[in-house]
Design a protein around this motif. Structure first.
Motif, short mmCIF file in Angstrom:
data_model
loop_
_atom_site.label_atom_id
_atom_site.label_comp_id
_atom_site.label_asym_id
_atom_site.label_seq_id
_atom_site.Cartn_x
_atom_site.Cartn_y
_atom_site.Cartn_z
N LEU A 17 110.37 -77.30 28.60
CA LEU A 17 110.28 -76.61 29.98
C LEU A 17 109.16 -77.23 30.67
N GLN A 18 109.21 -77.34 32.11
CA GLN A 18 108.31 -77.59 32.94
C GLN A 18 107.05 -76.71 33.00
N ASN A 19 107.42 -75.71 32.87
CA ASN A 19 106.37 -74.61 32.87
C ASN A 19 106.46 -73.79 31.56
N SER A 20 105.45 -74.01 30.74
CA SER A 20 105.31 -73.14 29.38
C SER A 20 105.15 -71.73 29.88
N THR A 21 105.65 -70.79 29.08
CA THR A 21 105.34 -69.30 29.13
C THR A 21 104.59 -68.87 27.87
N SER A 22 103.23 -68.67 28.33
CA SER A 22 102.50 -68.35 27.12
C SER A 22 102.53 -66.78 26.63
N GLY A 23 102.03 -66.47 25.66
CA GLY A 23 101.94 -65.10 25.12
C GLY A 23 103.11 -64.78 24.24
N THR A 46 111.29 -64.94 24.65
CA THR A 46 112.41 -65.51 23.76
C THR A 46 113.07 -66.54 24.67
N TYR A 47 113.42 -67.57 23.67
CA TYR A 47 114.10 -68.48 24.59
C TYR A 47 115.42 -68.63 24.13
N GLN A 48 116.61 -69.27 24.92
CA GLN A 48 117.98 -69.61 24.47
C GLN A 48 118.29 -70.76 24.92
N TRP A 49 118.43 -71.73 24.59
CA TRP A 49 118.73 -72.96 25.12
C TRP A 49 120.36 -73.05 24.98
N GLN A 50 120.94 -73.78 25.96
CA GLN A 50 122.32 -73.81 26.39
C GLN A 50 122.86 -75.23 26.82
N SER A 51 123.98 -75.33 26.43
CA SER A 51 124.63 -76.78 27.09
C SER A 51 125.95 -76.68 27.46
N ALA A 52 126.33 -77.54 28.50
CA ALA A 52 127.57 -77.33 28.94
C ALA A 52 128.08 -78.92 29.53
N LEU A 87 117.31 -70.22 28.77
CA LEU A 87 117.12 -68.70 29.45
C LEU A 87 115.83 -68.34 28.82
N VAL A 88 114.92 -68.18 29.55
CA VAL A 88 113.54 -67.57 29.02
C VAL A 88 113.43 -65.85 29.49
N THR A 89 113.18 -65.19 28.33
CA THR A 89 113.12 -63.69 28.63
C THR A 89 112.00 -63.37 28.20
N CYS A 90 111.13 -62.27 28.99
CA CYS A 90 109.92 -61.64 28.66
C CYS A 90 110.41 -60.28 28.24
N THR A 91 110.45 -60.13 26.80
CA THR A 91 110.91 -58.60 26.12
C THR A 91 110.19 -57.43 26.78
#
Length: 109
Positions: free
Chosen positions: A25-31, A35-41, A72-76
């Motif tokens: 990812l261009q911008n990493s989300t620290s902390g 969660t991350y969910q990689w997808q292809s299509a 898909l990046v999610t902050c729980t």
């Protein structure tokens, strides 16, 4: 808060069939609590042959046809999610460039 992953970054733009490459990812989300969910299509709208890949900060994968990738990046803690902007990784259709030569087969011409 709201994640802001930015663009999906591929280690290559064109790759030979079955050869591994890495997505990040261009911008990493620290902390913690992210969660991350990689997808292809097969299409940029992610409506054709969509598949879930891994759940790591980065994703190593390979392909047999050109694909779009996103994460898909999610902050729980907040429950907020954001998709990264997709990237297209193209299949190298030049079979001569994708042949692997063993050193034992090399000759001096």
């Amino acid at each position: 808060g709201q994640p802001a992953p930015g663009n999906t970054v591929a280690s290559v733009s064109t790759v030979c069939s079955g050869v591994n490459f890495t997505l990040s990812l261009q911008n990493s989300t620290s902390g913690t609590g992210v969660t991350y969910q990689w997808q292809s299509a097969d299409d940029a709208a992610f409506t054709v042959n969509t598949a879930n890949l891994g759940t790591g900060v980065t994703q190593t994968t390979s392909l047999t046809s050109s694909k779009y990738y996103r994460c898909l990046v999610t902050c729980t803690a907040s429950g907020q999610s954001q998709l990264s902007n997709p990237v297209l990784v193209s299949l190298n259709s030049n079979s001569c460039q994708c042949i692997t030569y063993l050193p034992s087969n090399a000759t001096n011409a």
